[in-house]
Design a protein around this motif. Structure first.
Motif, PDB file in Angstrom:
ATOM      1  N   HIS A  81      -1.123   2.613  -6.977  1.00  0.00           N
ATOM      2  CA  HIS A  81      -0.492   3.808  -6.415  1.00  0.00           C
ATOM      3  C   HIS A  81      -0.320   4.843  -7.512  1.00  0.00           C
ATOM      4  N   ASP A 113       5.071   0.703 -13.425  1.00  0.00           N
ATOM      5  CA  ASP A 113       5.131   0.758 -11.947  1.00  0.00           C
ATOM      6  C   ASP A 113       4.484   2.047 -11.444  1.00  0.00           C
ATOM      7  N   MET A 114       3.225   1.992 -11.196  1.00  0.00           N
ATOM      8  CA  MET A 114       2.214   1.075 -11.669  1.00  0.00           C
ATOM      9  C   MET A 114       1.006   1.832 -12.182  1.00  0.00           C
ATOM     10  N   GLU A 147       3.639   5.110  -2.185  1.00  0.00           N
ATOM     11  CA  GLU A 147       4.061   3.706  -2.199  1.00  0.00           C
ATOM     12  C   GLU A 147       5.572   3.600  -2.341  1.00  0.00           C
ATOM     13  N   GLU A 148       6.149   4.529  -3.092  1.00  0.00           N
ATOM     14  CA  GLU A 148       7.585   4.437  -3.397  1.00  0.00           C
ATOM     15  C   GLU A 148       8.472   4.847  -2.224  1.00  0.00           C
ATOM     16  N   GLU A 174       0.103  -4.462  -7.607  1.00  0.00           N
ATOM     17  CA  GLU A 174       1.253  -4.921  -8.363  1.00  0.00           C
ATOM     18  C   GLU A 174       1.967  -5.989  -7.554  1.00  0.00           C
TER      19      GLU A 174
HETATM   20 ZN   LIG Z   1       5.023   0.225  -7.626  1.00  0.00          ZN
END
Ligand SMILES: [Zn+2]
Length: 445
Positions: A81, A113-114, A147-148, A174
């Protein structure tokens, strides 16, 4: 192992960190097109098909593919991501969006991350394409937005709108691969499962009245306080799942620690008293469906007895738990207050998992073995969520993995995800790039 130079990964990672695609959960944040364009320029090489998709302006995901020669051959996706969570620079030792290289470590939001893995994945795919890699199955690299914020404008959107294009047999994203030194050698956790997420709002009602005469009033805030108290005091029984057993047995803790961590009847007391707070929380979360009251609203004016209060709950369910199980648990916790509480579901998604007896598992172990000879992989249950769950719905075997040096510990990584002073060492970046290349050569050729 691989031949992508760690220095190249450093440079790309720095660019992505400086891209600052900060996702605060609002639809206009993130603006991942910035990082998607950087990755597009890296991957514009012969042999790679590129597509960009923006479900909303700026919320861009990139799909890069080296097409396989045989339709039936197994396919692999490397899933990264490009967004990051916010960071407050005043708390950091180095600028969270500066991407500085300091004493062999790249600093910045996203370093673990990430964006680290996203960068190494992109460069591994470019290197493969440039070496005329002609796999039998498709090799796909996807760098998703959002993604977050649960992937609504990224992985969820792609898997719903372009399912056929993004369905592969195997997928790695991840988080995992942080080497754990044990008396029996190195163990590398592979995230094979994620807990379910159940978010709901509880509403309790009372009757309005004057705040100057509280006696025998029906106060919704008071009721809400009792509800919260009951929820946190309710003990949800521990469950020791096979994955947890394999993880704990694998990391080689002393028997006096291993035993209670695998015994549902003693784990609660053990976690309550364990001085290592990080391990206690982790162990508790991996063996329980948890309930965290996180938001409380009630009342409108200081001199009015409130007639309504709302409590928001973040519930994380172990594999096997669905909405009816969670509701039954809530009813049990609330006891005779249950009929006074309305439950409204905001979001409900059960746990997801992939099996461990797969060619992907074996390939990871083989490839990781060149970095850590004799290392074994062990399954790990993620208590938070990643985008892997959307792809598991398509039937994909999806794991969380990467490769890291031993410079930082498992606990270091655990605190850096969404924490301060996020950073990654250069050696880890090189190891990951080698991992992706090795994995592609093992699995799809
Ligand atoms: Zn992540």
């Amino acid at each position: 192992m691989g031949e992508v130079a760690a220095g190249e990964v450093v440079e790309l990672l720095q660019q992505l960190i400086r891209g600052a695609c900060v996702n605060d959960g609002s639809p206009e944040s993130g603006q991942e097109r910035r990082n998607a364009e950087v990755l597009r320029s890296v991957l514009e090489v012969p042999g790679v098909d590129l597509e960009l998709h923006d479900p909303l302006p700026g919320r861009c995901s990139l799909v890069a593919r080296i097409e396989g020669t045989a339709r039936s051959a197994p396919s692999l996706m490397l899933l990264g991501h490009t967004d990051v969570v916010p960071a407050d620079p005043t708390d950091w030792r180095h600028d969270p969006f500066g991407g500085e290289l300091v004493e062999g470590e790249v600093w910045g939001r996203g370093a673990v991350d990430m964006l680290n893995l996203t960068s190494s994945m992109a460069l591994a795919v470019r290197r493969l394409a440039r070496s005329n890699f002609s796999p039998r199955g498709d090799l796909v690299f996807v760098a998703v937005a959002d993604e977050e914020a649960r992937g609504l404008l990224g992985a969820k959107w792609l898997t719903e709108h372009l399912a056929d294009a993004v369905r592969t047999d195997y997928l790695v994203t991840e988080a995992g691969g942080f080497p754990i030194q044990t008396p029996n050698g190195v163990r590398l956790p592979v995230t094979t499962a994620e807990k379910g997420t159940f978010w709901c709002t509880l509403t309790v009602r009372g009757s309005p009245g004057h705040g100057s005469m509280p006696l025998r009033t029906d106060n919704a805030v008071l009721k809400a306080a009792r509800v919260v108290q009951r929820l946190v005091e309710h003990e949800v029984p521990a469950e020791v799942h096979e994955g947890w057993r394999q993880f704990i047995e694998g990391i080689g803790l002393p028997p006096e620690v291993t035993r209670p961590l695998l015994d549902p009847s003693s784990i609660d007391a053990f976690c309550r008293d364990l001085p290592a707070l990080g391990l206690a929380r982790q162990a508790h979360a991996c063996t329980h469906t948890t309930v965290a009251p996180t938001i409380l609203h009630g009342g409108t004016k200081v001199n009015v007895i409130p007639d309504r209060a709302q409590i928001e709950l973040d519930i994380r369910g172990l594999p096997g738990w669905g909405v009816p199980d969670v509701e039954a648990m809530l009813h049990q916790a609330l006891g005779d207050m249950a009929q006074e509480v309305e439950i409204e579901w905001r979001f409900a998604e059960p746990a997801s998992s992939s099996p461990t007896d797969t060619p992907l598992w074996e390939a990871l172990e083989r490839v990781a073995g060149s970095a850590y000879p004799g290392a074994r992989c062990i399954p790990y249950l993620m208590v938070g969520g990643t985008d892997a769950r959307y792809f598991r719905k398509l039937g994909t075997t999806a794991y969380g993995f990467g490769l890291f040096s031993t410079r930082l510990t498992f606990e270091d990584y655990a605190t850096m995800f969404h924490g301060v002073d996020e950073r990654v060492d250069v050696a880890s970046l090189g190891l990951s790039a080698g991992l992706w290349e090795g994995l592609a050569r093992e699995l799809v050729t």
